[in-house]
Write a protein that holds these residues in place. Structure first.
Motif, PDB file in Angstrom:
ATOM      1  N   THR A  28     -17.283  -4.346  25.292  1.00  0.00           N
ATOM      2  CA  THR A  28     -16.932  -5.366  24.143  1.00  0.00           C
ATOM      3  C   THR A  28     -17.619  -6.626  23.966  1.00  0.00           C
ATOM      4  O   THR A  28     -17.812  -7.331  25.094  1.00  0.00           O
ATOM      5  CB  THR A  28     -15.232  -5.772  24.208  1.00  0.00           C
ATOM      6  N   SER A  29     -18.318  -6.950  22.932  1.00  0.00           N
ATOM      7  CA  SER A  29     -19.212  -8.104  22.833  1.00  0.00           C
ATOM      8  C   SER A  29     -18.435  -9.326  22.672  1.00  0.00           C
ATOM      9  O   SER A  29     -17.218  -9.191  22.116  1.00  0.00           O
ATOM     10  CB  SER A  29     -20.168  -7.719  21.540  1.00  0.00           C
ATOM     11  N   ARG A  30     -19.015 -10.569  22.719  1.00  0.00           N
ATOM     12  CA  ARG A  30     -18.116 -11.735  22.682  1.00  0.00           C
ATOM     13  C   ARG A  30     -17.558 -11.927  21.006  1.00  0.00           C
ATOM     14  O   ARG A  30     -16.524 -12.277  20.839  1.00  0.00           O
ATOM     15  CB  ARG A  30     -19.093 -12.761  22.915  1.00  0.00           C
ATOM     16  N   GLU A  32     -16.914  -9.401  19.021  1.00  0.00           N
ATOM     17  CA  GLU A  32     -15.750  -8.432  18.733  1.00  0.00           C
ATOM     18  C   GLU A  32     -14.798  -9.217  19.258  1.00  0.00           C
ATOM     19  O   GLU A  32     -13.549  -8.948  18.767  1.00  0.00           O
ATOM     20  CB  GLU A  32     -16.257  -7.138  19.367  1.00  0.00           C
ATOM     21  N   ALA A  33     -14.698  -9.661  20.554  1.00  0.00           N
ATOM     22  CA  ALA A  33     -13.641 -10.249  21.379  1.00  0.00           C
ATOM     23  C   ALA A  33     -13.045 -11.401  20.689  1.00  0.00           C
ATOM     24  O   ALA A  33     -11.725 -11.640  20.357  1.00  0.00           O
ATOM     25  CB  ALA A  33     -13.897 -10.498  22.692  1.00  0.00           C
ATOM     26  N   ARG A  34     -13.900 -12.133  19.878  1.00  0.00           N
ATOM     27  CA  ARG A  34     -13.524 -13.364  19.151  1.00  0.00           C
ATOM     28  C   ARG A  34     -12.792 -12.966  18.053  1.00  0.00           C
ATOM     29  O   ARG A  34     -11.619 -13.485  17.316  1.00  0.00           O
ATOM     30  CB  ARG A  34     -14.584 -14.097  18.665  1.00  0.00           C
ATOM     31  N   ARG A  35     -13.428 -11.823  17.367  1.00  0.00           N
ATOM     32  CA  ARG A  35     -12.435 -11.345  16.113  1.00  0.00           C
ATOM     33  C   ARG A  35     -11.310 -10.912  16.272  1.00  0.00           C
ATOM     34  O   ARG A  35     -10.261 -11.125  15.643  1.00  0.00           O
ATOM     35  CB  ARG A  35     -13.752 -10.140  15.325  1.00  0.00           C
ATOM     36  N   LEU A  36     -10.992  -9.905  17.515  1.00  0.00           N
ATOM     37  CA  LEU A  36      -9.748  -9.662  17.855  1.00  0.00           C
ATOM     38  C   LEU A  36      -8.866 -10.519  18.034  1.00  0.00           C
ATOM     39  O   LEU A  36      -7.597 -10.500  17.736  1.00  0.00           O
ATOM     40  CB  LEU A  36      -9.916  -8.587  18.956  1.00  0.00           C
ATOM     41  N   LEU A  37      -9.266 -11.694  18.862  1.00  0.00           N
ATOM     42  CA  LEU A  37      -8.555 -12.627  19.181  1.00  0.00           C
ATOM     43  C   LEU A  37      -7.904 -13.655  17.903  1.00  0.00           C
ATOM     44  O   LEU A  37      -6.781 -14.115  17.671  1.00  0.00           O
ATOM     45  CB  LEU A  37      -8.817 -13.388  20.207  1.00  0.00           C
ATOM     46  N   THR A  38      -8.996 -13.706  17.095  1.00  0.00           N
ATOM     47  CA  THR A  38      -8.802 -14.483  15.987  1.00  0.00           C
ATOM     48  C   THR A  38      -7.666 -13.811  14.801  1.00  0.00           C
ATOM     49  O   THR A  38      -6.775 -14.307  14.561  1.00  0.00           O
ATOM     50  CB  THR A  38      -9.991 -14.666  15.039  1.00  0.00           C
ATOM     51  N   GLY A  56     -16.372  -6.512  37.499  1.00  0.00           N
ATOM     52  CA  GLY A  56     -16.835  -5.134  36.838  1.00  0.00           C
ATOM     53  C   GLY A  56     -17.279  -5.559  35.204  1.00  0.00           C
ATOM     54  O   GLY A  56     -18.102  -4.804  34.672  1.00  0.00           O
ATOM     55  N   GLY A  57     -17.050  -6.867  34.702  1.00  0.00           N
ATOM     56  CA  GLY A  57     -17.378  -7.072  33.704  1.00  0.00           C
ATOM     57  C   GLY A  57     -16.111  -7.143  32.490  1.00  0.00           C
ATOM     58  O   GLY A  57     -16.420  -7.591  31.347  1.00  0.00           O
ATOM     59  N   HIS A  58     -15.254  -6.472  32.675  1.00  0.00           N
ATOM     60  CA  HIS A  58     -14.088  -6.378  31.812  1.00  0.00           C
ATOM     61  C   HIS A  58     -13.256  -7.822  31.884  1.00  0.00           C
ATOM     62  O   HIS A  58     -13.200  -8.430  33.004  1.00  0.00           O
ATOM     63  CB  HIS A  58     -13.177  -5.150  32.032  1.00  0.00           C
ATOM     64  N   ARG A  59     -12.773  -7.967  30.804  1.00  0.00           N
ATOM     65  CA  ARG A  59     -11.830  -9.339  30.641  1.00  0.00           C
ATOM     66  C   ARG A  59     -10.355  -8.964  30.340  1.00  0.00           C
ATOM     67  O   ARG A  59     -10.056  -7.753  29.794  1.00  0.00           O
ATOM     68  CB  ARG A  59     -12.070  -9.923  29.490  1.00  0.00           C
ATOM     69  N   LYS A  60      -9.412  -9.574  30.968  1.00  0.00           N
ATOM     70  CA  LYS A  60      -8.066  -9.649  30.809  1.00  0.00           C
ATOM     71  C   LYS A  60      -7.589 -10.994  30.033  1.00  0.00           C
ATOM     72  O   LYS A  60      -8.048 -11.989  30.669  1.00  0.00           O
ATOM     73  CB  LYS A  60      -7.278  -9.418  32.057  1.00  0.00           C
ATOM     74  N   VAL A  61      -7.160 -10.847  29.049  1.00  0.00           N
ATOM     75  CA  VAL A  61      -6.639 -12.046  28.103  1.00  0.00           C
ATOM     76  C   VAL A  61      -5.280 -11.961  27.914  1.00  0.00           C
ATOM     77  O   VAL A  61      -4.424 -11.036  27.415  1.00  0.00           O
ATOM     78  CB  VAL A  61      -7.356 -11.624  26.671  1.00  0.00           C
ATOM     79  N   TRP A  62      -4.548 -13.275  28.198  1.00  0.00           N
ATOM     80  CA  TRP A  62      -2.949 -13.412  28.133  1.00  0.00           C
ATOM     81  C   TRP A  62      -2.838 -14.331  26.895  1.00  0.00           C
ATOM     82  O   TRP A  62      -3.352 -15.248  26.660  1.00  0.00           O
ATOM     83  CB  TRP A  62      -2.355 -14.112  29.386  1.00  0.00           C
TER      84      TRP A  62
END
Length: 74
Positions: A28-30, A32-38, A56-62
């Protein structure tokens, strides 16, 4: 004679939140992540509580949002 007044203030209960945990793979690019969180913030009223980047490079977002209790009117 001294008059005592008993004024009890109602204490408000602590704010309660509901949480949603998103796991984003390392691909997941930054942007894409920004769009999803927005989208979650705008349409679901979520706010960012915590982000964790793993080895490993994956992110966990709460994400969290307040639980709104509706008071009965009658």
């Amino acid at each position: 004679m001294v008059a005592e007044s008993s004024s009890r203030s109602r204490s408000t209960p602590p704010e309660q939140y509901e949480y949603r945990v998103l796991t984003l793979p390392r691909e997941t690019s930054r942007s894409e992540a920004r769009r999803l969180l927005t989208e979650h913030a705008e349409y679901g009223h979520w706010e960012l509580a915590r982000v964790r980047l793993y080895l490993g490079g994956h992110r966990k977002v709460w994400l969290r949002r307040k639980i709104i209790r509706v008071a009965r009117t009658s």
